[in-house]
Design an enzyme around this catalytic site. Structure first.
Site, PDB file in Angstrom:
ATOM      1  N   TYR A   3     -16.393  34.672 -29.543  1.00 30.71           N
ATOM      2  CA  TYR A   3     -15.924  33.540 -30.367  1.00 30.71           C
ATOM      3  C   TYR A   3     -15.943  32.243 -29.568  1.00 30.71           C
ATOM      4  O   TYR A   3     -16.560  31.251 -29.979  1.00 30.71           O
ATOM      5  CB  TYR A   3     -14.510  33.818 -30.889  1.00 30.71           C
ATOM      6  N   LYS A  50     -18.247  28.804 -29.969  1.00 33.48           N
ATOM      7  CA  LYS A  50     -17.680  27.471 -30.189  1.00 33.48           C
ATOM      8  C   LYS A  50     -18.131  26.523 -29.078  1.00 33.48           C
ATOM      9  O   LYS A  50     -18.432  25.353 -29.323  1.00 33.48           O
ATOM     10  CB  LYS A  50     -16.148  27.531 -30.235  1.00 33.48           C
ATOM     11  N   THR A  60     -11.915  24.219 -30.263  1.00 32.48           N
ATOM     12  CA  THR A  60     -10.741  24.981 -29.845  1.00 32.48           C
ATOM     13  C   THR A  60     -10.490  24.841 -28.350  1.00 32.48           C
ATOM     14  O   THR A  60     -11.418  24.535 -27.591  1.00 32.48           O
ATOM     15  CB  THR A  60     -10.966  26.474 -30.207  1.00 32.48           C
ATOM     16  N   ASP A  61      -9.257  25.121 -27.956  1.00 31.40           N
ATOM     17  CA  ASP A  61      -8.944  25.132 -26.512  1.00 31.40           C
ATOM     18  C   ASP A  61      -9.583  26.347 -25.824  1.00 31.40           C
ATOM     19  O   ASP A  61      -9.703  26.379 -24.597  1.00 31.40           O
ATOM     20  CB  ASP A  61      -7.426  25.129 -26.270  1.00 31.40           C
ATOM     21  N   GLU A  62     -10.014  27.338 -26.624  1.00 29.04           N
ATOM     22  CA  GLU A  62     -10.498  28.582 -26.020  1.00 29.04           C
ATOM     23  C   GLU A  62     -11.805  28.394 -25.258  1.00 29.04           C
ATOM     24  O   GLU A  62     -12.162  29.229 -24.424  1.00 29.04           O
ATOM     25  CB  GLU A  62     -10.622  29.683 -27.090  1.00 29.04           C
TER      26      GLU A  62
HETATM   27  P1  NAD Z   1     -10.656  30.399 -40.917  1.00 28.88           P
HETATM   28  O1  NAD Z   1     -11.385  31.604 -40.437  1.00 28.88           O
HETATM   29  O2  NAD Z   1      -9.339  30.554 -41.580  1.00 28.88           O
HETATM   30  O3  NAD Z   1     -11.567  29.592 -41.965  1.00 28.88           O
HETATM   31  C1  NAD Z   1     -12.934  29.394 -41.777  1.00 28.88           C
HETATM   32  C2  NAD Z   1     -13.524  28.937 -43.112  1.00 28.88           C
HETATM   33  O4  NAD Z   1     -14.926  28.697 -42.900  1.00 28.88           O
HETATM   34  C3  NAD Z   1     -13.420  29.987 -44.210  1.00 28.88           C
HETATM   35  O5  NAD Z   1     -13.013  29.376 -45.416  1.00 28.88           O
HETATM   36  C4  NAD Z   1     -14.838  30.517 -44.342  1.00 28.88           C
HETATM   37  O6  NAD Z   1     -15.166  30.950 -45.661  1.00 28.88           O
HETATM   38  C5  NAD Z   1     -15.659  29.302 -43.933  1.00 28.88           C
HETATM   39  N1  NAD Z   1     -16.985  29.661 -43.429  1.00 28.88           N
HETATM   40  C6  NAD Z   1     -17.286  30.631 -42.522  1.00 28.88           C
HETATM   41  N2  NAD Z   1     -18.619  30.661 -42.320  1.00 28.88           N
HETATM   42  C7  NAD Z   1     -19.162  29.680 -43.083  1.00 28.88           C
HETATM   43  C8  NAD Z   1     -20.474  29.205 -43.278  1.00 28.88           C
HETATM   44  N3  NAD Z   1     -21.522  29.775 -42.668  1.00 28.88           N
HETATM   45  N4  NAD Z   1     -20.673  28.175 -44.124  1.00 28.88           N
HETATM   46  C9  NAD Z   1     -19.630  27.607 -44.778  1.00 28.88           C
HETATM   47  N5  NAD Z   1     -18.367  28.020 -44.636  1.00 28.88           N
HETATM   48  C10 NAD Z   1     -18.129  29.047 -43.789  1.00 28.88           C
HETATM   49  O7  NAD Z   1     -10.574  29.453 -39.655  1.00 28.88           O
HETATM   50  P2  NAD Z   1      -9.446  28.397 -39.254  1.00 28.88           P
HETATM   51  O8  NAD Z   1      -8.400  29.095 -38.485  1.00 28.88           O
HETATM   52  O9  NAD Z   1      -9.084  27.605 -40.450  1.00 28.88           O
HETATM   53  O10 NAD Z   1     -10.255  27.498 -38.221  1.00 28.88           O
HETATM   54  C11 NAD Z   1     -10.988  26.352 -38.675  1.00 28.88           C
HETATM   55  C12 NAD Z   1     -11.673  25.707 -37.482  1.00 28.88           C
HETATM   56  O11 NAD Z   1     -10.705  25.327 -36.515  1.00 28.88           O
HETATM   57  C13 NAD Z   1     -12.649  26.650 -36.755  1.00 28.88           C
HETATM   58  O12 NAD Z   1     -13.775  25.899 -36.391  1.00 28.88           O
HETATM   59  C14 NAD Z   1     -11.885  27.102 -35.539  1.00 28.88           C
HETATM   60  O13 NAD Z   1     -12.755  27.376 -34.473  1.00 28.88           O
HETATM   61  C15 NAD Z   1     -11.021  25.889 -35.247  1.00 28.88           C
HETATM   62  N6  NAD Z   1      -9.747  26.162 -34.574  1.00 28.88           N
HETATM   63  C16 NAD Z   1      -8.877  27.097 -35.071  1.00 28.88           C
HETATM   64  C17 NAD Z   1      -7.643  27.309 -34.447  1.00 28.88           C
HETATM   65  C18 NAD Z   1      -6.650  28.309 -34.978  1.00 28.88           C
HETATM   66  O14 NAD Z   1      -5.606  28.525 -34.350  1.00 28.88           O
HETATM   67  N7  NAD Z   1      -6.867  28.902 -36.140  1.00 28.88           N
HETATM   68  C19 NAD Z   1      -7.306  26.555 -33.307  1.00 28.88           C
HETATM   69  C20 NAD Z   1      -8.215  25.612 -32.831  1.00 28.88           C
HETATM   70  C21 NAD Z   1      -9.418  25.406 -33.486  1.00 28.88           C
HETATM   71  P1  TYD Z   2      -4.703  35.523 -32.469  1.00 27.74           P
HETATM   72  O1  TYD Z   2      -3.764  35.123 -33.548  1.00 27.74           O
HETATM   73  O2  TYD Z   2      -5.782  36.507 -32.787  1.00 27.74           O
HETATM   74  O3  TYD Z   2      -5.304  34.169 -31.853  1.00 27.74           O
HETATM   75  P2  TYD Z   2      -6.219  33.948 -30.509  1.00 27.74           P
HETATM   76  O4  TYD Z   2      -6.770  35.236 -30.071  1.00 27.74           O
HETATM   77  O5  TYD Z   2      -7.277  33.014 -31.034  1.00 27.74           O
HETATM   78  O6  TYD Z   2      -5.308  33.307 -29.512  1.00 27.74           O
HETATM   79  O7  TYD Z   2      -3.851  36.121 -31.280  1.00 27.74           O
HETATM   80  C1  TYD Z   2      -2.824  35.383 -30.660  1.00 27.74           C
HETATM   81  C2  TYD Z   2      -2.341  36.209 -29.496  1.00 27.74           C
HETATM   82  O8  TYD Z   2      -1.674  37.360 -30.009  1.00 27.74           O
HETATM   83  C3  TYD Z   2      -3.449  36.714 -28.617  1.00 27.74           C
HETATM   84  O9  TYD Z   2      -3.000  36.687 -27.255  1.00 27.74           O
HETATM   85  C4  TYD Z   2      -3.670  38.136 -29.069  1.00 27.74           C
HETATM   86  C5  TYD Z   2      -2.277  38.562 -29.515  1.00 27.74           C
HETATM   87  N1  TYD Z   2      -2.244  39.541 -30.614  1.00 27.74           N
HETATM   88  C6  TYD Z   2      -1.450  40.686 -30.498  1.00 27.74           C
HETATM   89  O10 TYD Z   2      -0.779  40.915 -29.457  1.00 27.74           O
HETATM   90  N2  TYD Z   2      -1.429  41.567 -31.535  1.00 27.74           N
HETATM   91  C7  TYD Z   2      -2.162  41.379 -32.675  1.00 27.74           C
HETATM   92  O11 TYD Z   2      -2.131  42.233 -33.587  1.00 27.74           O
HETATM   93  C8  TYD Z   2      -2.955  40.196 -32.788  1.00 27.74           C
HETATM   94  C9  TYD Z   2      -3.773  39.926 -34.016  1.00 27.74           C
HETATM   95  C10 TYD Z   2      -2.961  39.288 -31.734  1.00 27.74           C
END
Ligand code: NAD
Ligand code: TYD
Length: 351
Positions: free
Chosen positions: A159, A163, A133-135
């Site tokens: 988190y 990561k 992630t970019d975070e």
């Molecule tokens: P998500 O929370 O929707 O899905 C995570 C999945 O992993 C779920 O299906 C969960 O059951 C599974 N999981 C959790 N723990 C596990 C374990 N111990 N063993 C096997 N499976 C397990 O997450 P997402 O939003 O789909 O993100 C997927 C990946 O992309 C993550 O690594 C996250 O850090 C990265 N990422 C997400 C975003 C975003 O905006 N959502 C952006 C950049 C990177």
């Molecule tokens: P989120 O979707 O949780 O992603 P991330 O924290 O990984 O960026 O949140 C996106 C942005 O929205 C973040 O700045 C937090 C804000 N946010 C709210 O203002 N209200 C909410 O209820 C949630 C879930 C997030």
């Protein structure tokens, strides 16, 4: 030939599996623990499709992963499995360390054992792609340049710290053992099958339910949004063409403040599903207490991926958000599924 996808019942992993099998007949072994974020309904269209093998397993279970590798002999593993929600990591960081750090360590060790015994040609072709992630780069000031791959690591939440730790392990397994790894750093994703604890699906569903739309702090925090299918195409590109040991930023050049995002969602809903009283969904917006340690701004410089691998996103923020709202309005069975069970308890605790 086959690939392993971990976390393929989650938001991005699920979209990735669906996308992969829409374009290729190569078998996917999908390994997911099915935590609260894992949802097999996302994969319902693959029922009976023998190109998809689902295995419920924990990535931290070394023996199980090692056995699956021996059985299926994948050419690549793409690691999406993670605990992914910042707010949850503030309330309970332990699971984040267990899955994101210990789990990634176990995957690396299992893959190292499997890979080191492959015949030379397969050894050279094997890839471990880690989805990060970019975070991990921390927070930017308003006028700072976007994160490049060389930006120092400055994670601020449990988190992002977990990561970051996993990224370091992936890097070390390449430098120390030669494991052929790739790492991607993507900005905030949005799109279909997004669990409604994250901002965009949460706002859509709460708006439709007539509930308050919670904006943390002043709503001026900036995120750089990418449509999930563009993230999937970037991962495929990096998997096939990325240089081993390298990292690639993935982003959509779409910086928006949270308030802008919520306003746009309200406007789209006003058009597509007007409120019965004819007023705007914007009236449901409420400013609530800020998230502790809330990162102010993320912005991704994805120019390396474009320059070296020729990848660009297909969707604009307007087109992607429009499709997302339409999807949430039309996929009521999926939504009913996720709004039952642990999701409700989480909402009660958080709001
Ligand atoms: P998500 O929370 O929707 O899905 C995570 C999945 O992993 C779920 O299906 C969960 O059951 C599974 N999981 C959790 N723990 C596990 C374990 N111990 N063993 C096997 N499976 C397990 O997450 P997402 O939003 O789909 O993100 C997927 C990946 O992309 C993550 O690594 C996250 O850090 C990265 N990422 C997400 C975003 C975003 O905006 N959502 C952006 C950049 C990177
Ligand atoms: P989120 O979707 O949780 O992603 P991330 O924290 O990984 O960026 O949140 C996106 C942005 O929205 C973040 O700045 C937090 C804000 N946010 C709210 O203002 N209200 C909410 O209820 C949630 C879930 C997030």
């Amino acid at each position: 030939m086959c690939v392993f996808v971990t976390g393929g019942a989650g938001f991005i992993g699920g979209n990735f599996v669906l996308d992969w099998l829409a374009q290729s007949d190569e078998l996917v072994v999908n390994i997911d623990k099915l935590t609260y974020a894992g949802n097999l309904q996302t994969l319902a269209s693959l029922q009976g499709d023998d190109r998809h093998v689902f295995v419920q397993a924990d990535i931290a279970d070394f023996e199980r992963i090692a056995e699956l590798l021996r059985t299926h002999q994948p050419r690549a593993l793409i690691n999406f499995a993670a605990e992914s929600h910042v707010d949850r990591s503030i309330h309970g960081p332990g699971e984040f360390i267990q899955t994101n750090v210990v789990g990634t360590f176990n995957l690396l060790e299992a893959c190292r054992g499997y890979w080191s015994e492959l015949p030379a040609a397969q050894r050279a072709g094997f890839r471990f792609l880690h989805v990060s992630t970019d975070e991990v780069y921390g927070s930017l000031t308003a006028d700072a340049p976007a994160f490049t791959e060389g930006h120092r690591y400055e994670p601020n939440s449990p988190y992002s710290a977990s990561k970051a730790a996993s990224d370091h392990l992936v890097r070390a397994w390449h430098h120390t053992y030669g494991l052929p790894v790739l790492t991607t750093h993507c900005s905030n994703n949005y799109g279909p099958y997004h669990f409604p604890e994250k901002l965009i699906p949460l706002v859509i569903l709460r708006a439709l339910a007539g509930e308050a739309l919670p904006i943390y702090g002043d709503g001026q925090q900036v995120r750089d949004w990418l449509y999930v299918k563009d993230h999937c195409s970037a991962i495929r590109r990096v998997l096939e063409q990325g240089q081993v040991g390298e990292t690639y930023n993935v982003g959509g050049w779409n910086e928006k403040s949270n308030l802008e995002v919520v306003h746009t969602l309200c406007d789209l809903l006003d058009e597509q599903r007007p409120r019965a009283d004819g007023r705007s969904y914007r009236e449901q917006i409420r400013f609530v207490q800020d998230r502790p340690g809330h990162d102010r701004r993320y912005a991704i410089d994805a120019s390396r991926l474009e320059r070296e691998l020729g990848w660009r996103p297909q969707e604009t923020f307007a087109s992607g958000l429009q499709q997302t709202v339409t999807w949430y309005l039309h996929n009521t069975a999926w939504i009913e599924g996720v709004t039952s069970g642990s999701y409700r308890q989480w909402l009660a605790q958080q709001y």
